[in-house]
Design an enzyme around this catalytic site. Structure first.
Site, PDB file in Angstrom:
ATOM      1  CG  ASN A   8      35.831  46.344  63.588  1.00  0.00           C
ATOM      2  OD1 ASN A   8      35.235  45.757  64.482  1.00  0.00           O
ATOM      3  ND2 ASN A   8      35.590  47.608  63.285  1.00  0.00           N
ATOM      4  NE  ARG A  19      22.048  30.211  70.996  1.00  0.00           N
ATOM      5  CZ  ARG A  19      21.339  30.747  70.017  1.00  0.00           C
ATOM      6  NH1 ARG A  19      21.153  32.065  69.959  1.00  0.00           N
ATOM      7  NH2 ARG A  19      20.817  29.992  69.067  1.00  0.00           N
ATOM      8  CG  HIS A  44      32.131  51.259  66.934  1.00  0.00           C
ATOM      9  ND1 HIS A  44      31.877  51.898  65.739  1.00  0.00           N
ATOM     10  CD2 HIS A  44      31.466  51.971  67.875  1.00  0.00           C
ATOM     11  CE1 HIS A  44      31.088  52.937  65.957  1.00  0.00           C
ATOM     12  NE2 HIS A  44      30.822  53.001  67.246  1.00  0.00           N
ATOM     13  NE  ARG A  46      27.492  51.003  66.591  1.00  0.00           N
ATOM     14  CZ  ARG A  46      28.365  50.468  65.733  1.00  0.00           C
ATOM     15  NH1 ARG A  46      29.008  49.353  66.058  1.00  0.00           N
ATOM     16  NH2 ARG A  46      28.611  51.045  64.568  1.00  0.00           N
ATOM     17  CG  HIS A  51      28.375  45.367  67.481  1.00  0.00           C
ATOM     18  ND1 HIS A  51      28.240  46.526  66.764  1.00  0.00           N
ATOM     19  CD2 HIS A  51      27.413  44.530  67.012  1.00  0.00           C
ATOM     20  CE1 HIS A  51      27.245  46.411  65.893  1.00  0.00           C
ATOM     21  NE2 HIS A  51      26.725  45.213  66.043  1.00  0.00           N
ATOM     22  CD  GLU A  76      35.493  51.750  64.328  1.00  0.00           C
ATOM     23  OE1 GLU A  76      36.379  52.197  63.552  1.00  0.00           O
ATOM     24  OE2 GLU A  76      34.568  51.016  63.944  1.00  0.00           O
ATOM     25  CB  THR A 106      27.232  49.377  60.627  1.00  0.00           C
ATOM     26  OG1 THR A 106      28.664  49.391  60.504  1.00  0.00           O
ATOM     27  CG2 THR A 106      26.599  49.665  59.274  1.00  0.00           C
ATOM     28  CG  HIS A 198      31.804  50.605  56.424  1.00  0.00           C
ATOM     29  ND1 HIS A 198      31.710  50.735  57.790  1.00  0.00           N
ATOM     30  CD2 HIS A 198      30.598  50.183  56.016  1.00  0.00           C
ATOM     31  CE1 HIS A 198      30.482  50.427  58.193  1.00  0.00           C
ATOM     32  NE2 HIS A 198      29.788  50.067  57.131  1.00  0.00           N
ATOM     33  CG  ASP A 199      30.508  47.324  53.434  1.00  0.00           C
ATOM     34  OD1 ASP A 199      30.466  46.544  54.399  1.00  0.00           O
ATOM     35  OD2 ASP A 199      29.579  48.100  53.148  1.00  0.00           O
ATOM     36  N   GLY A 221      36.333  44.382  59.320  1.00  0.00           N
ATOM     37  CA  GLY A 221      35.655  43.475  60.234  1.00  0.00           C
ATOM     38  C   GLY A 221      34.720  42.507  59.553  1.00  0.00           C
ATOM     39  CG  HIS A 222      30.280  42.143  57.411  1.00  0.00           C
ATOM     40  ND1 HIS A 222      29.279  41.697  58.238  1.00  0.00           N
ATOM     41  CD2 HIS A 222      29.989  41.668  56.175  1.00  0.00           C
ATOM     42  CE1 HIS A 222      28.416  40.982  57.538  1.00  0.00           C
ATOM     43  NE2 HIS A 222      28.821  40.942  56.282  1.00  0.00           N
TER      44      HIS A 222
END
Length: 246
Positions: A8, A19, A44, A46, A51, A76, A106, A198-199, A221-222
């Protein structure tokens, strides 16, 4: 076969967007991830483009088509008309529908499949008619899997946020893992394939893969982006692939 890894790119895009500069290079880091063995890229986009930006999508689509044709593009988002038009324009291999409010930081919950059936079913039908694989973001709830199947979707994506949040509490993590596993069992029995995301991190992926050995894909992703600060993108992808069982 182990779960495929889709990277992700949203966290990378969020860092870039701090920036008005072209780095970090979202598409360039996607290239490094795919070259290191990742099976696909996820975005994703949005509505506020905080993002991934809409302008990133044609570049990522071209990257996969021109350099990594075996890889998949997963887009997504909440299925507004604008989102659906974006999907139809950029032709991902997979569309993951999430019940996000635009203001959410999120994704933090799955669909209520029974309550949202009348909303989701025609959207899934439209996407399937367009040739897209459709995955629906899902809480760990075995009772909802038949309703998820009845929308016409191909897959669910298990929301693994609570599992990841128990990183320092092994007993709670084990309990949450079993909830995810039972939901996956019910999904498979209903004829759905299972993704997860997720996580997820290197430390909690092996247990998830062991409990759900038929897991089709994880989208990360994260945690992956955080690890890339230490190990580099290529090294991090290899670490996550190993954690998945490759």
């Amino acid at each position: 076969m182990p779960a495929k890894l889709s990277v992700n790119l949203n966290a990378i895009a969020m860092l870039r967007n701090r920036r008005d500069l072209p780095w970090p290079d979202v598409t360039g880091l996607g290239r490094l991830a795919l070259a290191a063995g990742a099976h696909g890229l996820t975005v994703h986009p949005r509505p506020d483009e905080r993002h991934t930006r809409h302008s990133d999508l044609p570049e990522i689509r071209a990257l996969i088509d021109d350099e990594f044709p075996q890889a998949e593009f997963n887009i997504e988002g909440y299925p507004s008309e604008d989102f659906l038009a974006l999907v139809e324009k950029h032709q991902p291999e997979q569309v993951t529908l999430v019940p996000d409010d635009p203001a959410q930081a999120t994704s933090d919950h799955g669909w209520n499949f029974a309550a949202e059936a009348a909303f989701l079913t025609p959207i899934v039908k439209r996407l399937k008619k367009g040739g897209f694989r459709v995955s629906l973001f899902s809480d760990p709830d075995p009772a909802g899997m038949k309703a998820a199947r009845d929308t016409g979707a191909d897959r669910i994506e298990l929301y693994t946020g609570p599992y990841g949040s128990y990183h320092s509490d092994s007993a709670k993590a084990a309990k949450e893992l079993e909830r995810l596993g039972k939901t996956a069992d019910a999904a498979l029995a209903a004829g759905l394939q299972v993704n997860a995301g997720h996580d997820l991190v290197v430390n909690n992926l092996p247990a998830l893969a062991k409990r759900i050995p038929v897991l089709a894909e994880v989208s990360i992703g994260h945690g992956l982006t955080a690890d890339a600060l230490e190990y580099g993108m290529a090294g991090t992808v290899k670490r996550f692939l190993k954690a998945c069982g490759w």
